[in-house]
Design a protein around this motif. Structure first.
Motif, mmCIF file in Angstrom:
data_model
loop_
_atom_site.group_PDB
_atom_site.id
_atom_site.type_symbol
_atom_site.label_atom_id
_atom_site.label_comp_id
_atom_site.label_asym_id
_atom_site.label_seq_id
_atom_site.Cartn_x
_atom_site.Cartn_y
_atom_site.Cartn_z
ATOM 1 N N ILE A 278 13.098 38.300 18.501
ATOM 2 C CA ILE A 278 13.855 37.085 18.833
ATOM 3 C C ILE A 278 15.099 36.988 17.955
ATOM 4 N N ALA A 279 14.942 37.330 16.673
ATOM 5 C CA ALA A 279 16.087 37.279 15.756
ATOM 6 C C ALA A 279 17.194 38.221 16.210
ATOM 7 N N TYR B 50 34.667 36.651 21.152
ATOM 8 C CA TYR B 50 35.064 35.486 21.944
ATOM 9 C C TYR B 50 35.843 34.458 21.117
ATOM 10 N N MET B 51 35.277 34.021 19.978
ATOM 11 C CA MET B 51 35.898 32.971 19.184
ATOM 12 C C MET B 51 36.878 33.497 18.133
ATOM 13 N N ILE C 202 23.598 37.724 20.432
ATOM 14 C CA ILE C 202 24.354 36.776 21.263
ATOM 15 C C ILE C 202 25.365 36.029 20.396
ATOM 16 N N GLY C 203 24.918 35.606 19.217
ATOM 17 C CA GLY C 203 25.806 34.906 18.299
ATOM 18 C C GLY C 203 26.978 35.762 17.858
ATOM 19 N N GLU C 204 26.728 37.052 17.635
ATOM 20 C CA GLU C 204 27.800 37.977 17.246
ATOM 21 C C GLU C 204 28.876 38.045 18.315
ATOM 22 N N LEU D 182 19.567 29.660 10.305
ATOM 23 C CA LEU D 182 19.511 29.311 11.725
ATOM 24 C C LEU D 182 18.789 30.394 12.510
ATOM 25 N N VAL D 183 19.077 31.660 12.196
ATOM 26 C CA VAL D 183 18.397 32.767 12.878
ATOM 27 C C VAL D 183 16.884 32.678 12.654
ATOM 28 N N ASP D 184 16.481 32.385 11.418
ATOM 29 C CA ASP D 184 15.057 32.268 11.123
ATOM 30 C C ASP D 184 14.424 31.104 11.871
ATOM 31 N N ALA D 185 15.133 29.973 11.924
ATOM 32 C CA ALA D 185 14.595 28.809 12.629
ATOM 33 C C ALA D 185 14.349 29.126 14.095
#
Length: 261
Positions: free
Chosen positions: A72-73, A87-88, A79-81, A222-225
């Motif tokens: 999941i991490a 993108y940003m 996706i965050g990368e 956040l990744v861990d959560a």
């Protein structure tokens, strides 16, 4: 009050494995980032293949719960990368892409944080390690907003506050402490050799941003959560599937037994 990471009882051999995972990842991170500093895209892709082989090899000795969390991490961080970099434009890799070694690298980094968090060293000296991390990261953040460096770091100070909130209120404080060491290691090396560079102005907040930001470990909180929260329904689903398969086999055996009479 700092709460301990909820780790199960582990053997001496398993604790040695935790240290080996951490040492192996720290070394691999340095070699990978230094190799990619001036490498062609083909070598970058080859590093990605090596990263997946290493990650899968390390996961062979882990329980199913940890494997699910790492999976999941990797998905969430990847996706965050793609969102944060191409993108940003919050930070930019040499080729403007997300290198092939980044997804498995996130898995190795997360696994290292988990391994260190459950190790005897971290559990024995939790308060001392927490004091060290908060002090170092706090001084780093204050330096970033002091006006001394040419590139300010208001974003880093904000991330440091987020990191503190996770550390004292989150469910895995020891993982967050361990994440500080491995993420700081990779960020300092990666930015120093030019593998990637953080934007001087954050594209979302419009605030100054260090290269790297001082509180960058907050992102791994956040990744861990997400990994911890997402693992619960996945594990529940797996158990339901296993129970259904077992029930189906029992019914099949009972039916075959009745027919043979």
């Amino acid at each position: 009050m700092l709460r301990h990471f909820p780790a199960c009882n582990v053997s001496f051999n398993h604790q040695k494995r935790d240290y080996l995972i951490a040492a192996f990842t720290f070394i691999c991170v340095a070699i990978c980032l230094l190799s990619d500093a001036h490498a062609a895209i083909e070598k970058q892709n080859a590093l990605g293949v090596c990263g997946w082989v290493f990650l899968l090899g390390l996961l062979l000795g882990e329980p199913i719960e940890v494997r699910v969390q790492v999976g999941i991490a990797v998905i969430f961080a990847t996706i965050g990368e793609h969102f944060a970099s191409p993108y940003m434009g919050g930070y930019t890799y040499r080729f403007g892409n997300v290198p092939a070694y980044v997804p498995p690298g996130h898995g190795m980094v997360y696994l290292t944080a988990v391994a260190l968090a459950r190790s005897g060293l971290f559990l024995r000296y939790a308060r001392e390690i927490a004091t060290f991390v908060v002090s170092v990261c706090g001084v780093w953040s204050l330096w970033g907003i002091s006006g001394i460096p040419d590139q300010g770091d208001a974003v880093g100070a904000l991330l440091f506050c987020v990191f503190l909130a996770y550390l004292f209120k989150g469910r895995s404080p020891m993982v967050y402490l361990a994440a500080f060491f491995i993420t700081t290691w990779l960020e300092l090396i990666g930015t120093a050799v030019g593998t990637w560079k953080w934007a001087a102005i954050d594209p979302v907040l419009g605030w100054s941003q260090g290269n790297p930001p001082s509180g960058v470990a907050a992102w791994y909180c956040l990744v861990d959560a997400v990994a911890m929260g997402g693992a619960v329904p996945v594990m529940t689903g797996l158990k339901s599937v296993q129970a259904w398969v077992k029930s189906a086999r029992s019914r099949k055996n009972a039916y075959q037994g009745a027919e043979s009479k």
